[in-house]
Scaffold this motif. Structure first.
Motif, PDB file in Angstrom:
ATOM      1  N   LEU A  70       0.827  -1.206   0.000  1.00 40.13           N
ATOM      2  CA  LEU A  70       0.000   0.000   0.000  1.00 40.13           C
ATOM      3  C   LEU A  70       0.861   1.256   0.000  1.00 40.13           C
ATOM      4  CD1 LEU A  70      -2.775  -1.101   2.517  1.00 40.13           C
ATOM      5  CD2 LEU A  70      -3.019  -0.796   0.044  1.00 40.13           C
ATOM      6  N   LEU A  71       1.945   1.217   0.736  1.00 36.63           N
ATOM      7  CA  LEU A  71       2.866   2.357   0.740  1.00 36.63           C
ATOM      8  C   LEU A  71       3.468   2.563  -0.643  1.00 36.63           C
ATOM      9  CD1 LEU A  71       4.308   4.548   2.352  1.00 36.63           C
ATOM     10  CD2 LEU A  71       6.086   2.870   2.918  1.00 36.63           C
ATOM     11  N   ARG A  72       3.839   1.480  -1.298  1.00 34.57           N
ATOM     12  CA  ARG A  72       4.413   1.562  -2.642  1.00 34.57           C
ATOM     13  C   ARG A  72       3.362   2.072  -3.637  1.00 34.57           C
ATOM     14  NH1 ARG A  72       8.126   3.181  -5.730  1.00 34.57           N
ATOM     15  NH2 ARG A  72       8.508   1.953  -7.609  1.00 34.57           N
ATOM     16  N   ILE A  73       2.127   1.632  -3.480  1.00 31.47           N
ATOM     17  CA  ILE A  73       1.039   2.116  -4.351  1.00 31.47           C
ATOM     18  C   ILE A  73       0.888   3.630  -4.195  1.00 31.47           C
ATOM     19  CG2 ILE A  73      -1.488   2.136  -4.595  1.00 31.47           C
ATOM     20  CD1 ILE A  73      -1.370  -0.925  -4.026  1.00 31.47           C
ATOM     21  N   SER A  74       0.938   4.088  -2.952  1.00 29.36           N
ATOM     22  CA  SER A  74       0.820   5.521  -2.695  1.00 29.36           C
ATOM     23  C   SER A  74       1.954   6.290  -3.345  1.00 29.36           C
ATOM     24  CB  SER A  74       0.809   5.775  -1.176  1.00 29.36           C
ATOM     25  OG  SER A  74       0.722   7.152  -0.907  1.00 29.36           O
ATOM     26  N   GLU A  75       3.164   5.747  -3.301  1.00 31.26           N
ATOM     27  CA  GLU A  75       4.322   6.407  -3.914  1.00 31.26           C
ATOM     28  C   GLU A  75       4.176   6.488  -5.432  1.00 31.26           C
ATOM     29  OE1 GLU A  75       7.448   3.933  -2.519  1.00 31.26           O
ATOM     30  OE2 GLU A  75       7.635   4.951  -0.563  1.00 31.26           O
ATOM     31  N   LYS A 100       3.718   9.777  -8.088  1.00 35.68           N
ATOM     32  CA  LYS A 100       4.568   9.999  -9.259  1.00 35.68           C
ATOM     33  C   LYS A 100       3.782   9.998 -10.566  1.00 35.68           C
ATOM     34  CE  LYS A 100       8.670   7.818  -7.196  1.00 35.68           C
ATOM     35  NZ  LYS A 100       9.596   6.656  -7.278  1.00 35.68           N
ATOM     36  N   GLY A 101       2.500   9.659 -10.478  1.00 32.13           N
ATOM     37  CA  GLY A 101       1.684   9.603 -11.693  1.00 32.13           C
ATOM     38  C   GLY A 101       1.768   8.283 -12.423  1.00 32.13           C
ATOM     39  N   ASP A 102       2.376   7.267 -11.814  1.00 29.92           N
ATOM     40  CA  ASP A 102       2.481   5.947 -12.441  1.00 29.92           C
ATOM     41  C   ASP A 102       1.270   5.112 -12.016  1.00 29.92           C
ATOM     42  OD1 ASP A 102       3.147   3.549 -13.570  1.00 29.92           O
ATOM     43  OD2 ASP A 102       5.004   3.248 -12.429  1.00 29.92           O
ATOM     44  N   TYR A 103       0.126   5.412 -12.609  1.00 29.11           N
ATOM     45  CA  TYR A 103      -1.118   4.772 -12.194  1.00 29.11           C
ATOM     46  C   TYR A 103      -1.185   3.309 -12.633  1.00 29.11           C
ATOM     47  CZ  TYR A 103      -2.114   9.729 -11.733  1.00 29.11           C
ATOM     48  OH  TYR A 103      -2.036  11.052 -11.414  1.00 29.11           O
ATOM     49  N   GLU A 104      -0.642   3.012 -13.800  1.00 27.38           N
ATOM     50  CA  GLU A 104      -0.636   1.625 -14.263  1.00 27.38           C
ATOM     51  C   GLU A 104       0.216   0.765 -13.340  1.00 27.38           C
ATOM     52  OE1 GLU A 104      -2.447   0.272 -16.463  1.00 27.38           O
ATOM     53  OE2 GLU A 104      -3.304   2.028 -17.453  1.00 27.38           O
ATOM     54  N   GLY A 105       1.368   1.302 -12.935  1.00 29.38           N
ATOM     55  CA  GLY A 105       2.225   0.570 -12.007  1.00 29.38           C
ATOM     56  C   GLY A 105       1.549   0.350 -10.666  1.00 29.38           C
TER      57      GLY A 105
END
Length: 473
Positions: free
Chosen positions: A50-55, A59-64
């Protein structure tokens, strides 16, 4: 034009959901009971994911970010908070139906779940269904009258719908509930600015800049405020900082280029508009500016290309067809120029006579003397009968009456109108083969020194082509 408020569409909602999800993850870790079994090597726990998703979202990397949801333990992934976070991420990634579906599924079991209603309202906004969005926001505010994301979203909706007067109170209510909310500060500052209250707008933007030094938008908005108030140096200082924080922001590039142009730093301004084009080559705004600057710098081929691209991207912007037609005319592509001016005529709400006359000039120069008649008949029905423009349109329609129109022009007191009509009379004589009279009237246009009209520039090009650029009567 893309709205800057619209660019912040999901940030407030995502922040709310992210905070709720991280709080949920921490609470799960701290709940009493048996400790979870040791994870297999390489497996990442839900909180870390979840923390990585927030990061990645930041950054605008929604697909990631979306891809990481698949790695979450299905038992955790079934939690409402995580499902809503995924729905919000779907919206940011442009997967509107998927995000909407998740929110609707939650609401089917919990019809008054406010976070789900917020996500669904954002989905309706993204789909352009403002009526449905407004209904959802009103529903949320009935449940929670101080819900900040809903209040900000309602303010933004009213701004986009040109109901700026009604938007201010929603931002005020959001600030009353959360005085330092960045979205509310910027929204209220925009309303102040729109109401020409630059003092209060600046005060709120100063606060936002201080509170959120790593956020480009407050600097950007304050730069725009300074520029509109006539302080381009101060504007540029803010826009430089905003660019450093968000180098791929199209609108920061355009506004920075505009500030440089105001300071007469044309080459630097052009470089900034070209940078904006690289960021988004399919959005029209940067071409408006770059075409004009290239014109001023003498890059006529580059200007023509920009006007052509602009006419394709935003055909309702009829000045693009005007600029394109002028450059096609400059290099003698008469029938293509005619087409451009006809398109300008179709789209313009004013200046019908100007574009119709320019179309007729190019039609006739292309060897089609009779072809403009239908267009000219249409214009003659709209133009005031006792105007000088009416009689010039009649001359191009009837191909007789040049002596009478010459007398009318000579009596004309309005310098702009006189210069325009002299230019069309010069072209008429040139088309009809009377070079001596054509030269005489082209030179008279110059003597009037009226530079703020398309005919002036076309006249200068005509004089240059005819070898009369330095000649005086």
């Amino acid at each position: 034009m893309k709205s800057k408020l619209k660019n912040r569409r999901f940030s407030c909602i995502f922040t709310l959901l992210a905070a709720a999800v991280l709080a949920w993850a921490v609470s799960c870790r701290s709940e009493p009971g048996p400790k979870p079994a040791r994870q297999k090597p390489g497996k990442t726990d839900t909180a870390s994911l979840l923390l990585r998703i927030s990061e990645l979202q930041a950054k605008g990397d929604y697909e990631g970010a979306l891809a990481l949801f698949d790695a979450i333990d299905p038992r955790d992934g079934a939690a409402k908070e995580i499902r809503l976070l995924k729905a919000s991420t779907c919206l940011s990634a442009g997967k509107i139906s998927e995000g909407s579906s998740i929110a609707k599924d939650i609401l089917a079991g919990e019809p008054e779940d406010v976070p789900a209603l917020l996500v669904l309202a954002a989905a309706e906004e993204a789909s352009g269904r403002t009526k449905e969005q407004k209904a959802l926001l009103e529903r949320i505010l009935k449940l929670e009258n101080a819900n900040v994301p809903a209040l900000v979203s309602m303010g933004n909706l009213l701004v986009r719908n040109n109901s700026v007067r009604l938007a201010g109170p929603y931002y005020d209510r959001a600030r009353a509930a959360e005085p330092d909310n960045g979205e509310a500060l910027l929204g209220r500052a925009w309303v102040y600015r729109n109401n020409r209250d630059s003092k209060n707008a600046e005060a709120l933007l100063n606060r936002a800049v201080t509170l959120y030094p790593a956020w480009a938008m407050p600097l950007h908005e304050r730069g725009r405020l300074y520029k509109s108030a006539g302080f381009p140096r101060e504007a540029l200082a803010d826009l430089d900082k905003a660019k450093a924080l968000e180098p791929d922001n199209y609108f920061i590039a355009c506004d920075r280029g505009d500030a440089l142009a105001d300071m007469n730093r044309k080459s630097e301004a052009l470089a900034e508009f070209e940078r904006a084009v690289k960021i988004d080559p399919e959005y029209f705004l940067a071409y408006v500016y770059s075409a004009g600057i290239k014109d001023e710098l003498g890059d006529y081929n580059g200007a023509e290309q920009d006007y052509e691209k602009l006419s394709l991207l935003n055909p309702d912007y009829y000045f693009a067809f005007e600029g394109l037609g002028m450059h096609l005319m400059r290099r003698g592509d008469w029938l293509a120029a005619k087409d451009a001016f006809v398109e300008a005529y179709k789209r313009a709400k004013t200046d019908e006579g100007t574009y119709a006359l320019l179309a007729a000039v190019n039609w006739m120069r292309g060897g089609k003397l009779q072809d403009p008649r239908l267009l000219l008949e249409d214009v003659l029905r709209k133009v005031q009968r006792d105007s000088l423009e009416y009689w010039m349109l009649r001359l191009y329609h009837d191909l007789v009456g040049d002596g009478d129109i010459a007398i009318r022009i000579d009596r004309e007191k309005n310098g702009i109108q006189k210069a325009r009509m002299l230019y069309y009379l010069a072209n008429y004589y040139d088309i009809r083969g009377n070079k001596r009279l054509a030269d005489r009237y082209f030179l008279q246009v110059r003597e009037l020194n009226v530079k703020g009209i398309p005919e002036w520039r076309l006249n200068e090009w005509a004089l240059e082509e005819r070898g009369l650029a330095l000649k005086v009567n």
